[in-house]
Design an enzyme around this catalytic site. Structure first.
Site, PDB file in Angstrom:
ATOM      1  N   ASP A 148       1.911  -6.271  10.895  1.00  0.00           N
ATOM      2  CA  ASP A 148       2.205  -5.517  12.116  1.00  0.00           C
ATOM      3  C   ASP A 148       2.067  -6.454  13.311  1.00  0.00           C
ATOM      4  O   ASP A 148       1.459  -7.530  13.200  1.00  0.00           O
ATOM      5  CB  ASP A 148       1.278  -4.303  12.263  1.00  0.00           C
ATOM      6  CG  ASP A 148      -0.196  -4.690  12.327  1.00  0.00           C
ATOM      7  OD1 ASP A 148      -0.604  -5.582  11.560  1.00  0.00           O
ATOM      8  OD2 ASP A 148      -0.935  -4.106  13.141  1.00  0.00           O
ATOM      9  N   GLU A 202      -3.441  -3.933  11.738  1.00  0.00           N
ATOM     10  CA  GLU A 202      -4.419  -4.853  12.307  1.00  0.00           C
ATOM     11  C   GLU A 202      -4.479  -4.763  13.823  1.00  0.00           C
ATOM     12  O   GLU A 202      -5.553  -4.769  14.418  1.00  0.00           O
ATOM     13  CB  GLU A 202      -4.090  -6.291  11.877  1.00  0.00           C
ATOM     14  CG  GLU A 202      -5.242  -7.277  12.060  1.00  0.00           C
ATOM     15  CD  GLU A 202      -5.308  -7.908  13.447  1.00  0.00           C
ATOM     16  OE1 GLU A 202      -6.366  -8.461  13.795  1.00  0.00           O
ATOM     17  OE2 GLU A 202      -4.303  -7.865  14.196  1.00  0.00           O
TER      18      GLU A 202
END
Lengths: 509, 509
Positions: free
Chosen positions: B126, B191
């Site tokens: 991400d 994250e």
């Protein structure tokens, strides 16, 4: 002499004379009343058409504060000119007074009979930004009728009032009634950015377009309550950008936002500096509303007893107002204080910050350049030039105290003066009579907290008397989410304008 | 015994024995060197293919901080799983530990030889939000090669490192070389929002997926300078939302933004309150960087003399750093202070404000609800739970002093702890050897100012030793505009990973 002689001959006080005079007066009155009934009937029967035109106008995202929207704004100006041209008006697109290419101002003229008064209608067709994400219940550029309220950006500010004026002229034309006055239009597209360049344009046409104008009418505001109103004053506005950035020159290298984990702790952050100077307890405004920039409050004209009494008599319910705008407690509890701080006292609002993270979510960034945007509403006898100086000095001093390596740049991007008229003049009597005719009540005599910069400009440059004749509702939500114009105000407002033209024609020179 | 007897028979110190041993050692070394040369050659000759794959990955706007982007993020997770499956890995998508539907965590296993060590690679796919308007020179989701730098959002954080690890396994496979260790992958997609739910997921698989793992490797960070580095600590992060709104309950009526002219002066503005509590000279952070929330600084572990000496020996040029990030003056002038405040001291950053006007232009609005976003980087021995309490109490007290009718709500949305390892352990020796092999230098032993929350989680839950093996450059601009990964770091980094797997296999239990 001969005339008096004849009257004398038949006896001035004879019943015959009185009878004839009475018939004559009745006919004059009746003929007018009849005409107004016809105007009203026509307006009522064409309301769907008027709403449809408003829908077309609202659909154009004529946002003037965003240069990206300039093509939409240009289209809006063209549509306005086209509409006036279709009505056989003498339409002219006048460049504004700036050297940068801004939308031209649309002017039009209906009638030029030198025996008639000439009324000049001012309006604007640009709007504030809006998007569904801001919290609108409907699509802001899709006019939506909910229970008789027409929701859409610019519906009340200022597209419906401009259309109501255009329709007023059209109604007289369609009914083959002579316009009681000559009507001029001046419609601009940069009002929401502070009417850039319009002052120079008005100056340039002072002795041409404005030379035969008797009065200027502005309908870019709203009522204070459900009672119709005449507006005799507006606040001005000084809009500031306070920019803080890491380095002075942007081009000298990569001056991007930084990761707050990787670099946090090693740099003096612009956002901290900016919020530091704006937010320090005594920098801009105290929690109780006192403006703390030295010199600002001192310039404000003291409130007179007459003013206080006038405010006391105005129809305005503070509790309704509190509920309507949705606060637990207003800044002031009395009606007089509240009205005074809306109309005749300055205020500071911090509108937002450009350059910082503003989306939902949790980005961990140290912005490289942040620009706070705030404004100070101007009232008599403040001077924008002085205010600019006071604000700059105050913020620069607060910034200097921080000892930061970042750079501060304070710019005043709008500097609009307040406007104040005498509500005792004949023009306002005409307004009162028109309100009486349509709504059967005395209007509230009010001022406006917002700014219509052009009012002051018209006053200073042309010297012509100005009246604000609002038709917007008290709860139209100008500049906010869910802006609306009620059908009632739109349609009855058109009737008010039609009546006003008649009343204005009756003013003795 | 028999063996020693034979050696004894031929004389332990005879030249023949020494010659045979030398040949043997030479061959062992030579065979390995030869293998590494082959790996290097393969990696070099496939670099265009690796860049192409990175381009495909960067093109996916897998922003985890924006729920609108969730479909892109899901696609990114699928692409990752697909890639690992194509390489015949045992791929499993594991639900995270939350009850809300978040992207599944991708796990994979290559080899399960019980005689080998098992290395677990952690990474995330991400990314932080990015848009051209933020000031990118290139399209952020279109990987663009400029002078050997590959610009694109997520290029360095963390897509290229994840791909480099995947390619490392692939290279061994393609060359039909046996993997020197078993390799496991755990790739997540949340994250950037604080690895929501991953802790619970790691706990749940502590005795299954993690049971045979010897070490965990994280490559979600960068070098400090041009010298390659090993990272043995990260800061944590507590991210706060401070929301100020006009009324407590949103549903009770129209609580929209207000026109600052029409209503300015009658309401206590949420933006003024928010900036008031954040910006008051001594609310969050002093101009010289001192955190002024009571209790925060007191919890920080005091700096030891050893630490000071280590920092002194690190290759890091403060003047280069100052120029690179573009400031006139850094918060601290000495290398030691600067590194200490990047790595082992807390800091406060105000990231931005949601709900206020943030676009270019000059909107005159009083926002109804504004949310300031700020974070405090965590270091040993701070406790996020304590920090949350300290911040809330501090802001609520400042807010109470204002006597405003508006409402404040402070929420800690991320509470990630710092992580610290012992750089003297064998795992770090393997890292040093790998750096030496590829780059022919001793690595800098560094800490990281940013947060990789999972490092601390891995440590607390699994108890396995962790190493951070960064391949990102010191100037990659993580979370900023113009994030990049250099081709050099991407390709040499892949070689570093290939070498590390060998060095890790040599660690004695």
């Amino acid at each position: 002499m001969e005339f008096f002689y004849q009257i004398d001959e038949t006896n001035l006080f004879s019943p015959q004379v009185w009878f004839i005079l009475s018939i004559f007066l009745f006919l004059v009155q009746h003929v007018h009343s009849f005409q107004f009934e016809e105007l009203k009937k026509y307006i009522d029967s064409h309301q769907e058409e008027y709403v449809e035109t408003l829908r077309e106008w609202v659909a154009v995202e004529s946002v003037s504060t965003d240069v990206q929207r300039r093509p939409d704004l240009e289209r809006m100006m063209d549509m306005t000119a086209e509409k006036l041209r279709d009505m056989q008006g003498t339409v002219e697109l006048l460049p504004d007074g700036t050297t940068i290419p801004l939308p031209k101002v649309v002017t039009a003229q209906f009638g030029s009979d030198p025996s008639k008064h000439t009324v000049c209608i001012y309006g604007h067709v640009d709007v504030q930004p809006a998007s569904k994400e801001d919290g609108w219940a409907t699509e802001p550029y899709n006019l939506t009728d909910i229970n008789g309220n027409l929701y859409g950006r610019g519906a009340s500010d200022n597209k419906a009032p401009v259309l109501a004026w255009i329709h007023t002229v059209e109604v007289y034309q369609k009914l083959n009634m002579e316009l009681p006055v000559n009507v001029k239009f001046i419609i601009e597209g940069m009002e929401e950015t502070g009417s850039n360049g319009l002052e120079a344009m008005v100056s340039a046409h002072k002795d041409s377009f404005f030379s035969d104008v008797d009065w200027i009418v502005i309908s870019d505001c709203g009522w204070l309550s459900r009672r119709p109103a005449l507006t005799y004053g507006t606040r001005g506005n000084c809009y500031f950008y306070a920019e803080v950035r890491r380095t002075r020159v942007q081009v000298e290298g990569p001056k991007e936002d930084l990761h707050s984990g990787v670099h946090g702790g090693t740099v003096v952050e612009p956002m901290t500096d900016l919020i530091g100077i704006l937010g320090k307890y005594y920098t801009l405004i105290s929690p109780s509303g006192e403006i703390l920039i030295p010199g600002i409050e001192a310039a404000v004209a003291p409130m007179t007893d007459t003013e206080r009494e006038t405010y006391q008599s105005i129809e305005f319910n503070t509790e309704d107002y509190r509920r309507k705008i949705g606060v637990d407690r207003l800044m002031y509890s009395s009606k007089v204080d509240l009205l005074a701080h809306r109309w005749r006292q300055p205020t500071v609002s911090i509108h937002g910050i450009e350059g910082a993270f503003s989306d939902p979510g949790s980005k961990t960034v140290i912005p490289a350049r942040v620009v706070a945007k705030f404004s100070i509403r101007q009232v008599p006898n403040m001077d924008p030039k002085e205010v600019e100086k006071q604000v700059k000095e105050h913020l620069e001093a607060a910034f200097a105290k921080r000892g930061t390596p970042n750079k501060l740049k304070v710019t005043m991007v709008i500097g609009a003066k307040p406007w104040l008229a005498d509500p005792q003049q004949p023009l306002y009597e005409a307004g009162k009579a028109a309100v009486q005719r349509v709504f059967n009540v005395e209007p509230n005599l009010i001022r406006e907290g917002g700014t219509i910069p052009i009012a002051r400009t018209f006053q200073d440059v042309t010297g012509k008397p100005i009246i604000m004749l609002p038709i917007g509702g008290f709860d139209d939500g100008l500049h906010s989410q869910n802006e609306k114009m009620s059908r009632y105000n739109y349609i009855e407002g058109t009737k008010l304008f039609a009546a006003f033209l008649h009343e204005a024609s009756q003013i003795k020179n």
